[in-house]
Design a protein around this motif. Structure first.
Motif, mmCIF file in Angstrom:
data_model
loop_
_atom_site.group_PDB
_atom_site.id
_atom_site.type_symbol
_atom_site.label_atom_id
_atom_site.label_comp_id
_atom_site.label_asym_id
_atom_site.label_seq_id
_atom_site.Cartn_x
_atom_site.Cartn_y
_atom_site.Cartn_z
ATOM 1 N N GLY A 56 -5.790 4.326 -5.760
ATOM 2 C CA GLY A 56 -6.840 4.362 -4.750
ATOM 3 C C GLY A 56 -7.634 3.086 -4.623
ATOM 4 N N GLU A 57 -7.150 2.005 -5.239
ATOM 5 C CA GLU A 57 -7.838 0.724 -5.150
ATOM 6 C C GLU A 57 -7.320 -0.052 -3.940
ATOM 7 N N PRO A 58 -8.202 -0.772 -3.235
ATOM 8 C CA PRO A 58 -7.765 -1.480 -2.036
ATOM 9 C C PRO A 58 -6.911 -2.713 -2.346
ATOM 10 N N LEU A 59 -5.772 -2.784 -1.688
ATOM 11 C CA LEU A 59 -4.911 -3.955 -1.747
ATOM 12 C C LEU A 59 -5.143 -4.860 -0.541
ATOM 13 N N VAL A 60 -5.476 -4.243 0.598
ATOM 14 C CA VAL A 60 -5.584 -4.998 1.840
ATOM 15 C C VAL A 60 -6.524 -4.279 2.801
ATOM 16 N N LEU A 61 -7.179 -5.049 3.660
ATOM 17 C CA LEU A 61 -7.960 -4.524 4.782
ATOM 18 C C LEU A 61 -7.386 -5.149 6.041
ATOM 19 N N MET A 62 -6.930 -4.312 6.981
ATOM 20 C CA MET A 62 -6.295 -4.811 8.196
ATOM 21 C C MET A 62 -6.988 -4.274 9.443
ATOM 22 N N THR A 63 -7.236 -5.159 10.414
ATOM 23 C CA THR A 63 -7.676 -4.758 11.739
ATOM 24 C C THR A 63 -6.492 -4.873 12.682
ATOM 25 N N ASP A 64 -6.166 -3.779 13.350
ATOM 26 C CA ASP A 64 -5.019 -3.719 14.259
ATOM 27 C C ASP A 64 -5.514 -3.918 15.688
ATOM 28 N N PHE A 65 -5.001 -4.952 16.372
ATOM 29 C CA PHE A 65 -5.441 -5.259 17.731
ATOM 30 C C PHE A 65 -4.504 -4.721 18.810
ATOM 31 N N TRP B 137 -5.100 -8.626 22.935
ATOM 32 C CA TRP B 137 -5.096 -8.916 24.360
ATOM 33 C C TRP B 137 -6.507 -9.153 24.890
ATOM 34 N N GLY B 138 -7.512 -9.127 24.013
ATOM 35 C CA GLY B 138 -8.874 -9.417 24.449
ATOM 36 C C GLY B 138 -9.846 -8.306 24.120
ATOM 37 N N ASP B 139 -10.741 -8.010 25.062
ATOM 38 C CA ASP B 139 -11.798 -7.032 24.829
ATOM 39 C C ASP B 139 -11.219 -5.631 24.680
ATOM 40 N N GLY B 140 -11.889 -4.812 23.891
ATOM 41 C CA GLY B 140 -11.435 -3.448 23.648
ATOM 42 C C GLY B 140 -12.191 -2.830 22.496
ATOM 43 N N PHE B 141 -11.544 -1.923 21.807
ATOM 44 C CA PHE B 141 -12.140 -1.219 20.678
ATOM 45 C C PHE B 141 -11.057 -1.081 19.615
ATOM 46 N N TYR B 142 -11.299 -1.645 18.435
ATOM 47 C CA TYR B 142 -10.218 -1.809 17.469
ATOM 48 C C TYR B 142 -10.560 -1.238 16.092
ATOM 49 N N PRO B 143 -9.627 -0.514 15.487
ATOM 50 C CA PRO B 143 -9.841 0.078 14.169
ATOM 51 C C PRO B 143 -9.397 -0.851 13.040
ATOM 52 N N SER B 144 -9.983 -0.644 11.886
ATOM 53 C CA SER B 144 -9.547 -1.326 10.670
ATOM 54 C C SER B 144 -9.126 -0.276 9.650
ATOM 55 N N PHE B 145 -8.236 -0.660 8.753
ATOM 56 C CA PHE B 145 -7.660 0.271 7.785
ATOM 57 C C PHE B 145 -7.610 -0.362 6.401
ATOM 58 N N TRP B 146 -7.899 0.462 5.387
ATOM 59 C CA TRP B 146 -7.728 0.058 4.005
ATOM 60 C C TRP B 146 -6.345 0.480 3.540
ATOM 61 N N GLY B 147 -5.581 -0.465 2.995
ATOM 62 C CA GLY B 147 -4.322 -0.150 2.357
ATOM 63 C C GLY B 147 -4.555 -0.026 0.863
ATOM 64 N N LEU B 148 -4.260 1.141 0.291
ATOM 65 C CA LEU B 148 -4.616 1.446 -1.095
ATOM 66 C C LEU B 148 -3.383 1.550 -1.991
ATOM 67 N N ASP B 149 -3.588 1.293 -3.282
ATOM 68 C CA ASP B 149 -2.509 1.495 -4.245
ATOM 69 C C ASP B 149 -2.541 2.927 -4.761
ATOM 70 N N ALA B 150 -1.678 3.234 -5.719
ATOM 71 C CA ALA B 150 -1.562 4.605 -6.212
ATOM 72 C C ALA B 150 -2.841 5.095 -6.865
ATOM 73 N N PRO C 27 0.831 -1.217 0.000
ATOM 74 C CA PRO C 27 0.000 0.000 0.000
ATOM 75 C C PRO C 27 0.861 1.261 0.000
ATOM 76 N N VAL C 28 0.402 2.256 -0.760
ATOM 77 C CA VAL C 28 1.090 3.549 -0.774
ATOM 78 C C VAL C 28 0.320 4.590 0.039
ATOM 79 N N ARG C 29 -0.912 4.255 0.411
ATOM 80 C CA ARG C 29 -1.740 5.169 1.194
ATOM 81 C C ARG C 29 -2.704 4.360 2.050
ATOM 82 N N TRP C 30 -3.013 4.894 3.238
ATOM 83 C CA TRP C 30 -3.911 4.201 4.151
ATOM 84 C C TRP C 30 -5.120 5.061 4.487
ATOM 85 N N GLU C 31 -6.235 4.390 4.727
ATOM 86 C CA GLU C 31 -7.507 5.063 4.986
ATOM 87 C C GLU C 31 -8.234 4.304 6.087
ATOM 88 N N LEU C 32 -8.766 5.016 7.069
ATOM 89 C CA LEU C 32 -9.534 4.370 8.127
ATOM 90 C C LEU C 32 -10.811 3.774 7.557
#
Length: 258
Positions: free
Chosen positions: A234-243, A219-232, A131-136
Motif C-alpha cells: 500500500g505504499e506509493p510508487l508513483v503519482l500520475m495525472t492522466d490528460f 489537448w488543453g483545458d478540461g478536468f483531469y484526475p490523478s492516481f496513486w500507483g501502490l505496491d503490495a 504498481p499492483v493497485r491504483w487509487e484515485l
C-alpha cells in the motif's frame, strides 16, 4: 520492464473547507469546467473505469515504442514536507489544498508520457517497481464512496497547464508582476521555449530550491484526475495525472492502433 525506469535517472530522493470537485467522465472530453456534485453513493468505485491507462507502467520500452509513447524526464521536484499539490498553476488560488496522501520528504523525478505531439500524462516516481493497485488521488474532504461510476475527482485546467508542486507559490509570484505584465508571457515563456513549450521546472522564488513542475495538459483545458500507483504493502510508487490523450495505454491514433 524496468529498463526505461533506469533511464529516467531515478533517485529516491491545507484544509479543503469541504471542497468537493467532481466531474462525470462523459463530460471531461468536452472540456467543461463546471463541477457536478454527486448525490448517489457507489458500492465500489473502480479506478480502471476512470482511466484505461493504469497499465502503462507494466509495459516494456519496446511495447511503449510500438504504441508510439515516448517518456521524457524533466527533472526532480523538491518536496520538503512530503505534501503534493496537483493543479493548473496559473489559475489556482494560494489556498488550494494538497493531496490527502503524503510521501516521505525528499526530491523525486518527474517524467512525461508523450504521444500524438501532446503531453499525455505526467508522473512522479517515489520508488521503482510496477504498481499492483491504483487509487484515485483525493484532497481533504473528498470521499470516493460518494462517486458514481462515471464521476471523478481531479482538478480543472483553464490555462492549458498542469503541475506538481510542494506548496502554493504562484499567487505570490504573480503578485510581484507590474500591472501590465502577464506571468506566462513575461516570465514562463522564455523558460518553456527551450522545451518546445511542453514543460519547465520553474523556480518562482529566485535562489530557493522549491520548484514547480509545469507541463502541457493533453489537448488543453478540461478536468483531469490523478492516481496513486501502490505496491503490495500500500505504499506509493508513483503519482500520475492522466490528460486523456492515451486510450488503453496506447498512444497511436485509432486508425493506427487497429
Amino acid at each position: 520492464m524496468s529498463g526505461w525506469l533506469e533511464h529516467l535517472g531515478f533517485g529516491l530522493g491545507r484544509a479543503a473547507r469541504g471542497l468537493q470537485r467532481v466531474f462525470r467522465r462523459g463530460l471531461v472530453g468536452l472540456g467543461l469546467s463546471t463541477a457536478i456534485p454527486s448525490l448517489a453513493i457507489a458500492a465500489q468505485w473502480d479506478p480502471a473505469k476512470a482511466s484505461s491507462n493504469l497499465g502503462i507502467f507494466a509495459l516494456s520500452e519496446t511495447q511503449l515504442a510500438e504504441r508510439k509513447i515516448a517518456i521524457t524526464p524533466i527533472g526532480d521536484l523538491e518536496l520538503p514536507t512530503g505534501e503534493i499539490i496537483a493543479c493548473d498553476p496559473l489559475v489556482t488560488s494560494d489556498d488550494w489544498p494538497a493531496l490527502s496522501r503524503k510521501v516521505k520528504p525528499g526530491h523525486y523525478p518527474v517524467s512525461l508520457f508523450e504521444a500524438q505531439g501532446r503531453v499525455a500524462a505526467a508522473f512522479l516516481r517515489f520508488h521503482p517497481g510496477t504498481p499492483v493497485r491504483w487509487e484515485l488521488a483525493t484532497m481533504p474532504g473528498q470521499d470516493i464512496a460518494t462517486l458514481k461510476a462515471d464521476e471523478i475527482f481531479g482538478y480543472p485546467v483553464d490555462a492549458g497547464l498542469g503541475s506538481f508542486m510542494a506548496m502554493a507559490l504562484m499567487s505570490a509570484a504573480q503578485d510581484r508582476l507590474k500591472p501590465d505584465q502577464n506571468y506566462y508571457d513575461d516570465v514562463l515563456a522564455a523558460e518553456f521555449a527551450p522545451n518546445q513549450d511542453r514543460f519547465v521546472m520553474h523556480h518562482p522564488v529566485a535562489g530557493k530550491a522549491t520548484n514547480i513542475a509545469m507541463f502541457w495538459s493533453g489537448w488543453g483545458d478540461g478536468f483531469y484526475p490523478s492516481f496513486w500507483g501502490l505496491d503490495a504493502a500500500g505504499e506509493p510508487l508513483v503519482l500520475m495525472t492522466d490528460f486523456g490523450v492515451l486510450e488503453n495505454a496506447d498512444g497511436r491514433e485509432s486508425s493506427q492502433a487497429n
